[in-house]
Write an enzyme that holds these catalytic residues in place. Sequence first.
Site, PDB file in Angstrom:
ATOM      1  N   ARG A   1      -4.086   0.480  -2.048  1.00 49.64           N
ATOM      2  CA  ARG A   1      -3.556  -0.947  -1.879  1.00 49.64           C
ATOM      3  C   ARG A   1      -3.509  -1.406  -3.567  1.00 49.64           C
ATOM      4  NH1 ARG A   1      -7.683  -0.972   1.443  1.00 49.64           N
ATOM      5  NH2 ARG A   1      -7.173  -1.105   3.922  1.00 49.64           N
TER       6      ARG A   1
ATOM      7  N   GLU B   1       3.300   8.215   8.393  1.00 48.22           N
ATOM      8  CA  GLU B   1       2.995   7.425   9.551  1.00 48.22           C
ATOM      9  C   GLU B   1       4.488   6.951  10.227  1.00 48.22           C
ATOM     10  OE1 GLU B   1       0.491   4.469   8.218  1.00 48.22           O
ATOM     11  OE2 GLU B   1       1.936   2.929   7.711  1.00 48.22           O
TER      12      GLU B   1
ATOM     13  N   GLN C   1       0.901  -1.188  -0.087  1.00 49.69           N
ATOM     14  CA  GLN C   1      -0.038   0.073  -0.214  1.00 49.69           C
ATOM     15  C   GLN C   1       0.739   1.192  -0.055  1.00 49.69           C
ATOM     16  OE1 GLN C   1      -1.342   0.765   4.475  1.00 49.69           O
ATOM     17  NE2 GLN C   1      -1.524  -1.393   4.054  1.00 49.69           N
TER      18      GLN C   1
ATOM     19  N   HIS D   1       0.279   5.728   0.937  1.00 53.22           N
ATOM     20  CA  HIS D   1      -0.735   6.957   1.384  1.00 53.22           C
ATOM     21  C   HIS D   1      -0.667   8.026   0.408  1.00 53.22           C
ATOM     22  CE1 HIS D   1      -1.593   3.946   4.609  1.00 53.22           C
ATOM     23  NE2 HIS D   1      -0.292   4.032   4.944  1.00 53.22           N
TER      24      HIS D   1
ATOM     25  N   HIS E   1       4.882   0.446   0.760  1.00 51.86           N
ATOM     26  CA  HIS E   1       5.014  -0.286   1.933  1.00 51.86           C
ATOM     27  C   HIS E   1       4.089  -1.512   2.256  1.00 51.86           C
ATOM     28  CE1 HIS E   1       2.628   2.662   3.754  1.00 51.86           C
ATOM     29  NE2 HIS E   1       2.483   2.132   4.814  1.00 51.86           N
TER      30      HIS E   1
END
Length: 339
Positions: free
Chosen positions: A277, A130, A93, A95, A258
């Site tokens: 994804r 993140e 995936q 972001h 990642h």
Amino acid sequence: MFNRITATPKTYAWGSTTALPQLLGVAPDGSPQAELWMGAHPDSTTYILDPHAGQPATLNEWIATQPEAALGERTRLPFLFKILAAAKPLSLQAHPSLERAREGYAEENRRGVPRDAPDRNYKDEWHKPELIVALADGFQALCGFRAIDQSLKLLQHLAALADARPSILIEGFRDQLENVGIEPTVRAVLTRQPATLVRALVDASRSNDTQVWAAEAQLLLSLDKCYPGDQGIAIAALLNFVSLRKNEALFLPAGNIHAHVAGLGVEIMAASDNVVRGGLTSKNIDVPELLRVLDFRPTRVPYVKPVTRVDGFVEYHVPVSDFQVMRADAGTTVNFIPN
């Protein structure tokens, strides 16, 4: 004045049946407990243990009814804290950036896609950088495209292990990467779904009996065991693969491809659930959107080195304003005076 908080674990199929119960000191119930979300995201409820007089029992309700007391000058809680316990690999995936998140959210709203629809990518209009910090040795992750010359060496090694026809397929994959680069190669893999290439890579990995590229070969075998023939396995062969020791950390910015593979960790992120994804999952895969948000530039493993502060906290510096991460080790005297 501080409160202790808790939440109910999310039971996703990839979760561990034992790691979170052991961490929380409760008996396992047999379910795959994958994540513990703590924050104000609408898809999870965070409970306040022993609330003060007049304070609601949940964090969301406290923010809604007493925003100044809960947030100060902010209008929303900008981060989400998770404990992640992976027994199987998570999806491959990435972001989006903040700009793309707002565009994508508006586009899906215009198309009338329900927020809880399984094929919706953008559940909110926020980005999701993140940080993942390992809570135990052996947290495994894929994180960004490795240097091309290293991927060429891995593919050459696997081609040498394969039989004639599979070797030709792997050599073709290698030549494509060398001649046209990462982006066209990844586009070809994700759009053509080359099952024969994936099988060739996996079978060659099974033949590896040396320490050369042993971790990567074992990774491809593990991915195939969980997601047989998945196109994401071929992409995984091009990514940095790392095993973290306790308290080591990775920072994953927008566009970084990642997948968390296995282990127990603390994950701190901007308060969003926007995930695009490309494989290694039974959930919705949106290849065109993934290709739109990916950063195809090769990168080193994005380690974040912890720094011990004068007040006793250990800080993980991140290049975003959504959150700040500090660690207080057991037995260490600290004074809570954040920057």
